[in-house]
Design a protein around this motif. Structure first.
Motif, PDB file in Angstrom:
ATOM      1  N   ASP A  27       0.804  -1.228   0.000  1.00  0.00           N
ATOM      2  CA  ASP A  27       0.000   0.000   0.000  1.00  0.00           C
ATOM      3  C   ASP A  27       0.836   1.276   0.000  1.00  0.00           C
ATOM      4  OD1 ASP A  27      -2.078  -1.766   0.066  1.00  0.00           O
ATOM      5  OD2 ASP A  27      -2.765  -1.266   2.084  1.00  0.00           O
ATOM      6  N   GLY A  28       2.165   1.137  -0.057  1.00  0.00           N
ATOM      7  CA  GLY A  28       3.024   2.327  -0.077  1.00  0.00           C
ATOM      8  C   GLY A  28       2.969   3.128   1.208  1.00  0.00           C
ATOM      9  N   LEU A  29       2.867   2.441   2.344  1.00  0.00           N
ATOM     10  CA  LEU A  29       2.741   3.120   3.635  1.00  0.00           C
ATOM     11  C   LEU A  29       4.088   3.175   4.340  1.00  0.00           C
ATOM     12  CD1 LEU A  29      -0.445   1.238   4.925  1.00  0.00           C
ATOM     13  CD2 LEU A  29      -0.375   3.483   3.831  1.00  0.00           C
ATOM     14  N   ASP A  30       4.244   4.180   5.221  1.00  0.00           N
ATOM     15  CA  ASP A  30       5.418   4.155   6.090  1.00  0.00           C
ATOM     16  C   ASP A  30       5.110   3.255   7.282  1.00  0.00           C
ATOM     17  OD1 ASP A  30       3.914   5.637   7.965  1.00  0.00           O
ATOM     18  OD2 ASP A  30       4.812   7.543   7.381  1.00  0.00           O
ATOM     19  N   ALA A  31       6.115   3.006   8.119  1.00  0.00           N
ATOM     20  CA  ALA A  31       5.955   2.056   9.227  1.00  0.00           C
ATOM     21  C   ALA A  31       4.848   2.483  10.186  1.00  0.00           C
ATOM     22  CB  ALA A  31       7.275   1.892   9.968  1.00  0.00           C
ATOM     23  N   ALA A  32       4.764   3.784  10.474  1.00  0.00           N
ATOM     24  CA  ALA A  32       3.751   4.266  11.424  1.00  0.00           C
ATOM     25  C   ALA A  32       2.334   4.062  10.880  1.00  0.00           C
ATOM     26  CB  ALA A  32       3.987   5.746  11.742  1.00  0.00           C
ATOM     27  N   ALA A  33       2.153   4.360   9.602  1.00  0.00           N
ATOM     28  CA  ALA A  33       0.823   4.189   8.996  1.00  0.00           C
ATOM     29  C   ALA A  33       0.443   2.716   8.937  1.00  0.00           C
ATOM     30  CB  ALA A  33       0.796   4.804   7.597  1.00  0.00           C
ATOM     31  N   ALA A  34       1.417   1.876   8.609  1.00  0.00           N
ATOM     32  CA  ALA A  34       1.140   0.436   8.567  1.00  0.00           C
ATOM     33  C   ALA A  34       0.778  -0.078   9.950  1.00  0.00           C
ATOM     34  CB  ALA A  34       2.358  -0.313   8.019  1.00  0.00           C
ATOM     35  N   GLU A  35       1.501   0.389  10.958  1.00  0.00           N
ATOM     36  CA  GLU A  35       1.232  -0.054  12.328  1.00  0.00           C
ATOM     37  C   GLU A  35      -0.153   0.397  12.785  1.00  0.00           C
ATOM     38  OE1 GLU A  35       1.859  -2.422  15.227  1.00  0.00           O
ATOM     39  OE2 GLU A  35       3.527  -2.130  13.832  1.00  0.00           O
ATOM     40  N   ALA A  36      -0.564   1.592  12.362  1.00  0.00           N
ATOM     41  CA  ALA A  36      -1.903   2.087  12.714  1.00  0.00           C
ATOM     42  C   ALA A  36      -2.983   1.201  12.122  1.00  0.00           C
ATOM     43  CB  ALA A  36      -2.082   3.530  12.239  1.00  0.00           C
ATOM     44  N   ARG A  37      -2.784   0.744  10.886  1.00  0.00           N
ATOM     45  CA  ARG A  37      -3.759  -0.156  10.263  1.00  0.00           C
ATOM     46  C   ARG A  37      -3.799  -1.495  10.999  1.00  0.00           C
ATOM     47  NH1 ARG A  37      -4.419   1.316   4.318  1.00  0.00           N
ATOM     48  NH2 ARG A  37      -4.581   3.565   4.543  1.00  0.00           N
ATOM     49  N   LEU A  38      -2.624  -2.002  11.353  1.00  0.00           N
ATOM     50  CA  LEU A  38      -2.565  -3.281  12.072  1.00  0.00           C
ATOM     51  C   LEU A  38      -3.247  -3.159  13.431  1.00  0.00           C
ATOM     52  CD1 LEU A  38       1.069  -4.457  11.271  1.00  0.00           C
ATOM     53  CD2 LEU A  38      -1.056  -5.313  10.293  1.00  0.00           C
ATOM     54  N   ALA A  39      -3.102  -2.013  14.069  1.00  0.00           N
ATOM     55  CA  ALA A  39      -3.674  -1.820  15.406  1.00  0.00           C
ATOM     56  C   ALA A  39      -5.201  -1.807  15.388  1.00  0.00           C
ATOM     57  CB  ALA A  39      -3.151  -0.517  16.014  1.00  0.00           C
ATOM     58  N   ALA A  40      -5.792  -1.587  14.203  1.00  0.00           N
ATOM     59  CA  ALA A  40      -7.262  -1.560  14.094  1.00  0.00           C
ATOM     60  C   ALA A  40      -7.857  -2.964  14.058  1.00  0.00           C
ATOM     61  CB  ALA A  40      -7.679  -0.776  12.847  1.00  0.00           C
ATOM     62  N   GLN A  41      -6.988  -3.989  13.960  1.00  0.00           N
ATOM     63  CA  GLN A  41      -7.465  -5.375  13.930  1.00  0.00           C
ATOM     64  C   GLN A  41      -6.892  -6.140  15.120  1.00  0.00           C
ATOM     65  OE1 GLN A  41      -6.341  -7.173  10.191  1.00  0.00           O
ATOM     66  NE2 GLN A  41      -7.910  -6.085   9.044  1.00  0.00           N
ATOM     67  N   LEU A  42      -7.597  -7.190  15.491  1.00  0.00           N
ATOM     68  CA  LEU A  42      -7.081  -8.106  16.509  1.00  0.00           C
ATOM     69  C   LEU A  42      -5.792  -8.730  15.981  1.00  0.00           C
ATOM     70  CD1 LEU A  42      -7.969  -9.348  19.283  1.00  0.00           C
ATOM     71  CD2 LEU A  42      -8.947 -11.235  17.962  1.00  0.00           C
ATOM     72  N   PRO A  43      -4.713  -8.753  16.783  1.00  0.00           N
ATOM     73  CA  PRO A  43      -3.462  -9.346  16.302  1.00  0.00           C
ATOM     74  C   PRO A  43      -3.650 -10.814  15.903  1.00  0.00           C
ATOM     75  CG  PRO A  43      -3.100  -8.129  18.341  1.00  0.00           C
ATOM     76  CD  PRO A  43      -4.591  -8.195  18.136  1.00  0.00           C
ATOM     77  N   LEU A  44      -2.903 -11.221  14.882  1.00  0.00           N
ATOM     78  CA  LEU A  44      -3.002 -12.602  14.404  1.00  0.00           C
ATOM     79  C   LEU A  44      -2.678 -13.604  15.504  1.00  0.00           C
ATOM     80  CD1 LEU A  44      -1.405 -12.298  10.849  1.00  0.00           C
ATOM     81  CD2 LEU A  44      -3.823 -12.564  11.437  1.00  0.00           C
ATOM     82  N   ASP A  45      -1.740 -13.255  16.385  1.00  0.00           N
ATOM     83  CA  ASP A  45      -1.403 -14.181  17.474  1.00  0.00           C
ATOM     84  C   ASP A  45      -2.590 -14.383  18.412  1.00  0.00           C
ATOM     85  OD1 ASP A  45       1.139 -14.754  16.565  1.00  0.00           O
ATOM     86  OD2 ASP A  45       2.091 -13.165  17.737  1.00  0.00           O
ATOM     87  N   ALA A  46      -3.416 -13.347  18.587  1.00  0.00           N
ATOM     88  CA  ALA A  46      -4.623 -13.483  19.417  1.00  0.00           C
ATOM     89  C   ALA A  46      -5.680 -14.318  18.685  1.00  0.00           C
ATOM     90  CB  ALA A  46      -5.181 -12.109  19.769  1.00  0.00           C
ATOM     91  N   LYS A  47      -5.740 -14.180  17.371  1.00  0.00           N
ATOM     92  CA  LYS A  47      -6.713 -14.961  16.595  1.00  0.00           C
ATOM     93  C   LYS A  47      -6.380 -16.451  16.625  1.00  0.00           C
ATOM     94  CE  LYS A  47      -8.006 -11.257  13.416  1.00  0.00           C
ATOM     95  NZ  LYS A  47      -8.326 -10.894  12.030  1.00  0.00           N
ATOM     96  N   ARG A  48      -5.099 -16.771  16.797  1.00  0.00           N
ATOM     97  CA  ARG A  48      -4.669 -18.176  16.814  1.00  0.00           C
ATOM     98  C   ARG A  48      -5.417 -18.992  17.855  1.00  0.00           C
ATOM     99  NH1 ARG A  48       1.344 -19.212  14.774  1.00  0.00           N
ATOM    100  NH2 ARG A  48       0.896 -21.406  14.935  1.00  0.00           N
ATOM    101  N   ALA A  49      -5.763 -18.360  18.971  1.00  0.00           N
ATOM    102  CA  ALA A  49      -6.445 -19.069  20.056  1.00  0.00           C
ATOM    103  C   ALA A  49      -7.804 -19.613  19.612  1.00  0.00           C
ATOM    104  CB  ALA A  49      -6.615 -18.146  21.251  1.00  0.00           C
ATOM    105  N   HIS A  50      -8.377 -19.041  18.541  1.00  0.00           N
ATOM    106  CA  HIS A  50      -9.704 -19.442  18.073  1.00  0.00           C
ATOM    107  C   HIS A  50      -9.650 -20.330  16.831  1.00  0.00           C
ATOM    108  CE1 HIS A  50     -11.411 -16.502  20.848  1.00  0.00           C
ATOM    109  NE2 HIS A  50     -10.497 -15.675  20.413  1.00  0.00           N
ATOM    110  N   ALA A  51      -8.430 -20.593  16.331  1.00  0.00           N
ATOM    111  CA  ALA A  51      -8.290 -21.318  15.065  1.00  0.00           C
ATOM    112  C   ALA A  51      -8.162 -22.820  15.290  1.00  0.00           C
ATOM    113  CB  ALA A  51      -7.063 -20.803  14.319  1.00  0.00           C
ATOM    114  N   HIS A  52      -8.790 -23.584  14.421  1.00  0.00           N
ATOM    115  CA  HIS A  52      -8.656 -25.040  14.422  1.00  0.00           C
ATOM    116  C   HIS A  52      -7.515 -25.471  13.503  1.00  0.00           C
ATOM    117  CE1 HIS A  52     -12.797 -24.156  15.662  1.00  0.00           C
ATOM    118  NE2 HIS A  52     -12.701 -25.243  16.387  1.00  0.00           N
TER     119      HIS A  52
END
Length: 198
Positions: free
Chosen positions: A146-171
């Motif tokens: 998406d042509g983002l800098d690190a801060a902008a990318a991190e802001a987008r990631l922060a709007a979602q549940l981290p993948l490591d947290a989602k792992r607890a619900h995955a089969h």
């Protein structure tokens, strides 16, 4: 018909895995595609969004996603208002499409939903497949894509549940941090397991 959730996070490669499942013969319904359908010109969904968020229609009468995104990104209340308008319509359309597939004899379906865990929808699924990558890989891919800098990318990631947290619900977890062949082999293994279930 059994419905399995397929999820991931921005930059995790969920679309790639979804395509691989389709190539193996899986029926996949994509929540993002349905979300676009329910706001096509002339739909009640688009009328409701335009009324709640004035100024988000382009000159052609279509939804200007960039303008809408600017309104809701970083504002949880506005995002919740949009979700309140669209999620019931998306769910209704999904149920219609899933029923049509069931009527056609489909016995298992993957429902590709970015916010499957966040919405609580995973609790209604027969199982959950998570497409996972380490956070630093996710951030790098997002910056590159998406042509983002690190801060902008991190802001987008922060709007979602981290993948490591989602792992607890995955089969099943598909680790997409390697090459495409590694991902394809894992997708094939998961698909074979799904097909072996009654």
């Amino acid at each position: 018909m059994k419905v399995y959730g397929l999820t991931g996070g921005i930059g995790s490669g969920k679309s790639t895995a979804s395509r691989m499942f389709r190539e193996l013969g899986a029926e996949v319904l994509d929540a993002d595609v349905i979300a676009r359908e329910v706001v096509e010109p002339g739909t009640p969904g688009l009328a409701a969004v335009a009324e709640r968020f004035p100024g988000v229609l382009g000159p052609d009468g279509r939804l200007d996603r960039t303008r809408l995104g600017a309104r809701i990104f970083g504002d949880p209340a506005e995002r919740a208002a949009l979700n309140g308008l669209l999620h019931p319509r998306i769910r209704e359309r999904f149920l219609e499409q899933a029923q049509a597939l069931a009527d056609a004899g489909v016995t298992r379906l993957l429902y590709d939903v970015p916010l499957l865990i966040e919405s609580g929808l995973h609790e209604t699924m027969a199982g959950v497949v998570l497409v996972w990558v380490p956070r630093d890989v996710q951030r790098e891919r997002l910056m590159h894509r998406d042509g983002l800098d690190a801060a902008a990318a991190e802001a987008r990631l922060a709007a979602q549940l981290p993948l490591d947290a989602k792992r607890a619900h995955a089969h099943w977890v598909v680790d997409n941090s390697g090459g495409l062949e590694s991902t394809r082999a894992q997708v094939r293994d998961v698909w074979n397991q799904l097909r072996a279930r009654d």
